[in-house]
Design a protein around this motif. Sequence first.
Motif, mmCIF file in Angstrom:
data_model
loop_
_atom_site.group_PDB
_atom_site.id
_atom_site.type_symbol
_atom_site.label_atom_id
_atom_site.label_comp_id
_atom_site.label_asym_id
_atom_site.label_seq_id
_atom_site.Cartn_x
_atom_site.Cartn_y
_atom_site.Cartn_z
ATOM 1 N N MET B 1 3.438 -21.565 12.852
ATOM 2 C CA MET B 1 4.032 -20.357 11.700
ATOM 3 C C MET B 1 3.043 -19.450 11.222
ATOM 4 S SD MET B 1 7.029 -22.525 10.156
ATOM 5 C CE MET B 1 8.176 -21.729 10.116
ATOM 6 N N GLY B 2 3.572 -18.480 10.942
ATOM 7 C CA GLY B 2 2.405 -17.553 10.011
ATOM 8 C C GLY B 2 2.277 -16.116 10.292
ATOM 9 N N SER B 5 4.852 -13.019 12.399
ATOM 10 C CA SER B 5 6.062 -12.049 11.678
ATOM 11 C C SER B 5 5.903 -10.688 12.232
ATOM 12 C CB SER B 5 5.829 -12.293 10.255
ATOM 13 O OG SER B 5 4.545 -11.958 9.872
ATOM 14 N N PRO B 6 7.253 -9.968 12.058
ATOM 15 C CA PRO B 6 7.167 -8.483 12.283
ATOM 16 C C PRO B 6 6.377 -7.776 11.315
ATOM 17 C CG PRO B 6 9.345 -9.087 11.547
ATOM 18 C CD PRO B 6 8.303 -10.623 11.799
ATOM 19 N N ARG B 7 6.020 -6.620 11.686
ATOM 20 C CA ARG B 7 5.217 -5.650 10.767
ATOM 21 C C ARG B 7 5.858 -5.230 9.359
ATOM 22 N NH1 ARG B 7 1.319 -2.639 9.476
ATOM 23 N NH2 ARG B 7 1.386 -0.568 8.994
ATOM 24 N N ARG B 8 5.438 -5.439 8.409
ATOM 25 C CA ARG B 8 6.142 -5.208 7.072
ATOM 26 C C ARG B 8 5.420 -4.467 6.155
ATOM 27 N NH1 ARG B 8 8.369 -9.881 8.623
ATOM 28 N NH2 ARG B 8 10.542 -10.781 7.748
ATOM 29 N N ASP B 9 4.379 -3.895 6.687
ATOM 30 C CA ASP B 9 3.615 -3.180 5.965
ATOM 31 C C ASP B 9 2.928 -3.521 4.816
ATOM 32 O OD1 ASP B 9 4.363 -0.783 7.730
ATOM 33 O OD2 ASP B 9 6.269 -0.661 6.603
ATOM 34 N N PHE B 10 2.940 -4.630 4.543
ATOM 35 C CA PHE B 10 2.335 -5.424 3.469
ATOM 36 C C PHE B 10 0.755 -5.672 3.909
ATOM 37 C CE2 PHE B 10 6.558 -6.460 2.420
ATOM 38 C CZ PHE B 10 6.818 -5.904 1.234
ATOM 39 N N PRO B 11 -0.263 -5.537 3.126
ATOM 40 C CA PRO B 11 -1.660 -5.724 3.325
ATOM 41 C C PRO B 11 -1.974 -7.151 3.276
ATOM 42 C CG PRO B 11 -1.483 -4.979 0.849
ATOM 43 C CD PRO B 11 -0.080 -4.879 1.583
ATOM 44 N N ALA B 29 -1.108 -12.667 -4.993
ATOM 45 C CA ALA B 29 -0.628 -12.331 -3.705
ATOM 46 C C ALA B 29 0.782 -12.366 -3.377
ATOM 47 C CB ALA B 29 -1.457 -12.550 -2.592
ATOM 48 N N ILE B 30 1.262 -13.231 -3.541
ATOM 49 C CA ILE B 30 2.767 -13.609 -3.335
ATOM 50 C C ILE B 30 3.587 -12.401 -4.024
ATOM 51 C CG2 ILE B 30 4.751 -15.347 -3.823
ATOM 52 C CD1 ILE B 30 2.720 -17.517 -3.494
ATOM 53 N N GLY B 31 3.490 -12.296 -5.264
ATOM 54 C CA GLY B 31 4.172 -11.141 -5.978
ATOM 55 C C GLY B 31 4.196 -9.916 -5.340
ATOM 56 N N LEU B 32 3.027 -9.723 -5.150
ATOM 57 C CA LEU B 32 2.839 -8.337 -4.441
ATOM 58 C C LEU B 32 3.303 -8.225 -2.955
ATOM 59 C CD1 LEU B 32 -0.784 -7.536 -6.335
ATOM 60 C CD2 LEU B 32 1.359 -6.419 -6.878
ATOM 61 N N GLY B 33 3.656 -9.243 -2.540
ATOM 62 C CA GLY B 33 4.215 -9.082 -1.104
ATOM 63 C C GLY B 33 3.239 -9.303 0.022
ATOM 64 N N GLN B 34 1.913 -9.362 -0.535
ATOM 65 C CA GLN B 34 0.793 -9.392 0.397
ATOM 66 C C GLN B 34 0.590 -10.861 0.841
ATOM 67 O OE1 GLN B 34 -2.620 -8.601 -2.087
ATOM 68 N NE2 GLN B 34 -1.658 -6.763 -2.703
#
Lengths: 426, 426
Positions: B1-2, B5-11, B29-34
């Motif tokens: 897993m990990g 994932s499909p592209r989500r535009d997060f760095p 990083a979790i908060g910022l979606g990264q």
Amino acid sequence: MGTSSPRRDFPVVGMVGGGQLARMTQQAAIGLGQTLRVLAVAPDEPAPLVTPDVVPGHADLAGLEALAVGCDAVTFDHEGVPQEHLRALVAKGVAVRPHPDALIHAQDKLVMRRRLAAMGLPIPAFAEITSPEQVAEFGEAHGWPVVLKAARGGYDGRGVWFLRSADSADGTDSADGTSAGAPVRSLVAELLAAGTPLLVEEAVAMRRELAAQVARSPFGQAAAWPVVETVQEDGQCVQVLAPAPGLAEERALEAQGIALRIAHELDVTGLLAVELFETDAGLLINELAMRPHNSGHWTIEGARTSQFEQHLRAVLDYPLGTTTMTAPVVVMANVLGAEKTPEMTVDERIHHLFARFPEVKVHLYAKGERPLRKVGHVTVLGTDVAALAEVRRKAALAADWLSTGEWSDGWSVHSGADVAELGERA
Amino acid sequence: MGTSSPRRDFPVVGMVGGGQLARMTQQAAIGLGQTLRVLAVAPDEPAPLVTPDVVPGHADLAGLEALAVGCDAVTFDHEGVPQEHLRALVAKGVAVRPHPDALIHAQDKLVMRRRLAAMGLPIPAFAEITSPEQVAEFGEAHGWPVVLKAARGGYDGRGVWFLRSADSADGTDSADGTSAGAPVRSLVAELLAAGTPLLVEEAVAMRRELAAQVARSPFGQAAAWPVVETVQEDGQCVQVLAPAPGLAEERALEAQGIALRIAHELDVTGLLAVELFETDAGLLINELAMRPHNSGHWTIEGARTSQFEQHLRAVLDYPLGTTTMTAPVVVMANVLGAEKTPEMTVDERIHHLFARFPEVKVHLYAKGERPLRKVGHVTVLGTDVAALAEVRRKAALAADWLSTGEWSDGWSVHSGADVAELGERA
């Protein structure tokens, strides 16, 4: 990598579901030294993207049993978990928190309504529906409009139908467009034929919606956050205002008292959110949730203990944390997927948001964007309750911008403060 | 897993090292979606326990190259990374932040001293040491005692020797007990023979130690947090007081100005912590760190933007976040491994701590406990600067308790408030 580490005496909490609530719980688990293990259907859900301890699978018995191995407690990111499986876990000695006897009240609106009615708590008039005629009878007895609800499985406006009369239905069930405008009789017959348990309630003339959130541990300790206002649009919460503006202290205490009493009498462990209608005649209980809840996202920055940390403390029977606010006013706004996918990537939108509002706190769930899907939230703190309107405006602008890539006030980077001027300024 | 994932535009940010700084960066990083990808030697280090995107390996070229694949930026949890490997990454187009030209000043105390001297910044008198005689010469010229330092690789008092005279050395290098009391000549000869680059500095008569922390982005924007006092014991920081109590505003501005100037002139990207001595004659610069730093842990709850979020924003060239404090006074205390392993598990110690102090915020790194090892920290916020002594006392009690399983004030659960009485109280 991951589970072969030497014993460090830190607990493992299992969470059913890999959505944003599990994702944000992981942030709290990291602080407490814990391991959050999630049961997730897909590897690209919000939580499995950020925790290495993932059990792939559904909330069926096999998945739940795999999740529970070695867990100090098992808890929930959502309520869509069959009672019989939870009871099987309990029978095997798993600490399921909340216990299925409590959780049923957040899974089944009829069970919940009956229990709260028996406790003498304020709820709307309601009736179970087993035939189409009963809806018309309820409407005649209590007046139209009425609200038809699926007793199980609804959320964010799904499974709710607003009925103006016996002859028409305005379905807010976006998952089932065919029901909109259908006559009540055929809608109800269709739902009953599909096996959907139904209830009907009076449509409450409300001033606004509130939420009272508390945590309770197996030991029986409980803690309440300030009561908040949840601002709804199209059946979905768009903003949370903490504390609920202008709420009289005795009403706030009443709302907290209702939540604490439900938590106690239903033996809830973990979090409990009580959604309330404020009416001219007083408070009425709308829904219950027994997990971290959208109405509590503001606590991450806005309270000394966030709902996510508190949930972990409660399900592990730790003493609970201080719930006081970190600022006089806090506004949370949900970031919803836009109707039209913005041209800018979300990363570019974050750049521009931070350039305009360095004080806005951003939480993104790393979900794909779909219309009206909750993909993140923003939180803004105000130093003065008088600043509420400005704080709300900022939160709404930030959430809209992240959603659509458009500033709803027409602001342009060229008309705003020159970012270059901020360089090197402390 | 990990990673499928499909592209989500997060760095994706790559961090060299899997210690507690990477662990706490993961929360941000979790908060910022990264996605935070860490290069870690062992799967049971603090960060790989909490992020699924782990590259196993050392900070050698192979490890660094594996880390960098698909990263928007590569940054650091520690400075122990060879310059030549970082330059190889830069040559391949990897955004290494800070750039090795800046990072060298946090890796090599001689390079740092020379550069700061050339900038005219206030530093202690120093000299490079290439023969034992030079130490005696420096001592004669500047007065004893003097401080001998390894130019590279030291931390938390390691690689530092306090020399009272040409004839004796009090090694504070706990990793090398043999050097304590050894004559200077043989100590220096031994270190030089081992290839340790050395410098000697005057032993500064200081009032206290301070730290000024700033962040700077590639764009050139910078932001400073309030200057803090770092309370040291046996060469290791035990408490951080924010803001530094009683620090005159002009001196605070001077410290922030020094940090901002170093960040600008050395082209630092990401975080910069400047450790300072406050002396009767003014400020002197002690050390530099270019990463999240122990002196900035207080910002997680104590500032609107934590050092971990700010570091991610800076290395990704996002506009920086607001650095204002969330409370008038904040104290962070490190939790150090005790000499004697406590009988209670750390989980039991957390229970008791929360029972006594529901307002203390706990951060545990899930490390095995070894004497004096930093295994966590606690943060306490005060509502009034006058409450500093009480806030410090509480932080020290909490940290000591988590470390030793003993209340240093003799408090007993039986003499304290009855926890049962707190049940159900909001």
